[in-house]
Design an enzyme around this catalytic site. Structure first.
Site, PDB file in Angstrom:
ATOM      1  N   LYS A 153      -2.523  -2.055  -3.119  1.00 22.85           N
ATOM      2  CA  LYS A 153      -3.571  -1.194  -2.539  1.00 22.85           C
ATOM      3  C   LYS A 153      -3.178   0.266  -2.762  1.00 22.85           C
ATOM      4  O   LYS A 153      -2.474   0.856  -1.952  1.00 22.85           O
ATOM      5  CB  LYS A 153      -3.728  -1.500  -1.051  1.00 22.85           C
ATOM      6  CG  LYS A 153      -4.718  -0.597  -0.319  1.00 22.85           C
ATOM      7  CD  LYS A 153      -5.152  -1.175   1.010  1.00 22.85           C
ATOM      8  CE  LYS A 153      -5.984  -0.193   1.791  1.00 22.85           C
ATOM      9  NZ  LYS A 153      -6.693  -0.815   2.907  1.00 22.85           N
TER      10      LYS A 153
ATOM     11  N   GLU B 269       0.822  -1.217   0.000  1.00 21.57           N
ATOM     12  CA  GLU B 269       0.000   0.000   0.000  1.00 21.57           C
ATOM     13  C   GLU B 269       0.857   1.269   0.000  1.00 21.57           C
ATOM     14  O   GLU B 269       1.259   1.752   1.055  1.00 21.57           O
ATOM     15  CB  GLU B 269      -0.934   0.015   1.220  1.00 21.57           C
ATOM     16  CG  GLU B 269      -1.806   1.266   1.264  1.00 21.57           C
ATOM     17  CD  GLU B 269      -2.772   1.322   2.438  1.00 21.57           C
ATOM     18  OE1 GLU B 269      -2.712   0.458   3.329  1.00 21.57           O
ATOM     19  OE2 GLU B 269      -3.584   2.254   2.473  1.00 21.57           O
TER      20      GLU B 269
HETATM   21  P1  13P Z   1      -9.318   4.172   4.144  1.00 16.92           P
HETATM   22  O1  13P Z   1     -10.215   3.421   3.204  1.00 16.92           O
HETATM   23  O2  13P Z   1     -10.071   4.826   5.275  1.00 16.92           O
HETATM   24  O3  13P Z   1      -8.363   5.068   3.446  1.00 16.92           O
HETATM   25  O4  13P Z   1      -8.456   3.078   4.896  1.00 16.92           O
HETATM   26  C1  13P Z   1      -7.909   2.051   4.187  1.00 16.92           C
HETATM   27  C2  13P Z   1      -6.633   1.675   4.791  1.00 16.92           C
HETATM   28  O5  13P Z   1      -6.429   0.549   5.142  1.00 16.92           O
HETATM   29  C3  13P Z   1      -5.607   2.721   4.919  1.00 16.92           C
HETATM   30  O6  13P Z   1      -4.389   2.149   5.241  1.00 16.92           O
END
Ligand code: 13P
Length: 344
Positions: free
Chosen positions: A222, A180
């Site tokens: 992600k 991510e």
């Molecule tokens: P949000 O969808 O609130 O951005 O959170 C997702 C997430 O896991 C952020 O690390």
């Protein structure tokens, strides 16, 4: 590492009509969410809240492929003594775990952050695997500053390096890494600046993943969507966000990656759903596109629950509704008028 098994888990995480629930808020972040609804954040209130979500049977069995947990939650029991992780497994969803340890100031780069948590990660991964976690998450945070100094190449490189180190350690521990790299939507930049920064971040991230021999078939990406900063008065249409996000991902993400599960990043619930839906109306994509939302799945149930036992059913209805809307969006079958037909 058994890549065929990692790939099987990754495929299941992005199975048609399903996506991930990010319920891995650190104690500091969940306190901020609970402050909004006037709930005191204690071990028990956090447990009760997450138990409510994991016992939402229709959402968990039909629309949620997996849940990202925070360390506290993976060791916690439900009120009746059942480990919370077992509730997730019983619903047929896959338990996952956030393994980064948050961000720290990046030396010599004022205002920029690097994600911590690599020390002892191999040892922690083994414990989480033994407890039942089959995937993990690590979030790198890249800010867009108002000049052109932020993000620096330094911040992009060190964060990409750490993401790849984490991903390689996960695969060695037979855990699917969610990679991510989040480019924040705070700020007043326009959509093209978000495109350009996200492109640099994704390119550097995949370069590091290759250098560190991460098997792309055994990971999930992600990313943020390509959107203008929240403070920019020029907001983009659904179509522009969808078209620019798809164009960017096609240019940067190899087809060997089984799936892309977006973060919501502060978008409104409905925007997060509508954007995902618009992208999934595009045909011939090389990867599955779904959701891994925190706020966009949980804001509504938090508002309905308000920390009260008598509101649990309402909280579960609100969660199931958002989960269903995003499930439809993951197939390109969502329609705005379905929002109004929210289960009473
Ligand atoms: P949000 O969808 O609130 O951005 O959170 C997702 C997430 O896991 C952020 O690390």
């Amino acid at each position: 590492m058994n890549l065929a098994d990692l790939n099987k888990i990754a495929q299941a995480m992005v199975a048609p009509g399903k996506g991930l629930l990010a319920a891995d808020e650190s104690s500091g972040t969940i306190k901020k969410r609970f402050d909004v609804i006037n709930v005191v954040s204690t071990e028990e209130s956090r447990r009760d809240y997450r138990e409510m979500l994991f016992r939402t049977t229709d959402a968990m069995t039909q629309y949620i492929s997996g849940v990202i947990l925070y360390d506290e939650t993976i060791w916690q029991d439900a009120k009746d003594g059942t480990p919370l992780i077992r509730l997730i497994e019983r619903a047929g969803a896959i338990p996952g775990i956030k393994v980064d340890e948050g961000t720290q100031a990046l030396p010599a780069c004022p205002g920029e952050l690097v994600t911590a948590g690599l020390d002892n990660l191999a040892v922690r991964l083994k414990k989480y695997y033994d407890r039942g976690a089959r995937f993990a998450k690590w979030r790198a945070v890249i800010d867009i500053g108002s000049g052109h100094k932020i993000p620096s190449m330094t911040a992009i490189r060190v964060n990409a390096h750490a993401l790849a180190r984490y991903a390689a350690l996960c695969q060695a521990a037979q855990i699917v890494p969610i990679v991510e790299p989040e480019v924040l939507m705070d700020g007043d930049h326009d959509i093209d600046r978000c495109y350009e920064v996200t492109q640099r971040v994704l390119n550097k991230t995949f370069q590091e993943l290759r250098v560190q021999r991460v098997a792309l078939e055994g990971m999930i990406l992600k990313p943020n969507m390509v959107v203008p900063g929240k403070k920019n008065p020029m907001q983009s249409s659904l179509e522009e966000v969808a078209q620019k996000t798809i164009r960017l991902l096609k240019a940067c993400v190899p087809a060997a990656v089984p799936g892309i599960a977006f973060l919501s990043g502060g978008q409104s619930d409905e925007d997060a759903t509508a954007h995902l839906d618009a992208m999934n109306r595009t045909s011939n994509l090389p990867w599955r596109l779904t959701f891994s939302y925190g706020r966009a799945l949980q804001a509504a149930p938090q508002k309905a629950w308000l920390g009260k036992a008598e509101n649990v059913a309402a909280g579960q209805r609100a969660f199931a509704h958002r989960a269903r809307m995003n499930s439809l969006a993951s197939k390109g079958e969502w329609k705005p008028d379905l929002e109004a037909k929210k289960a009473a």
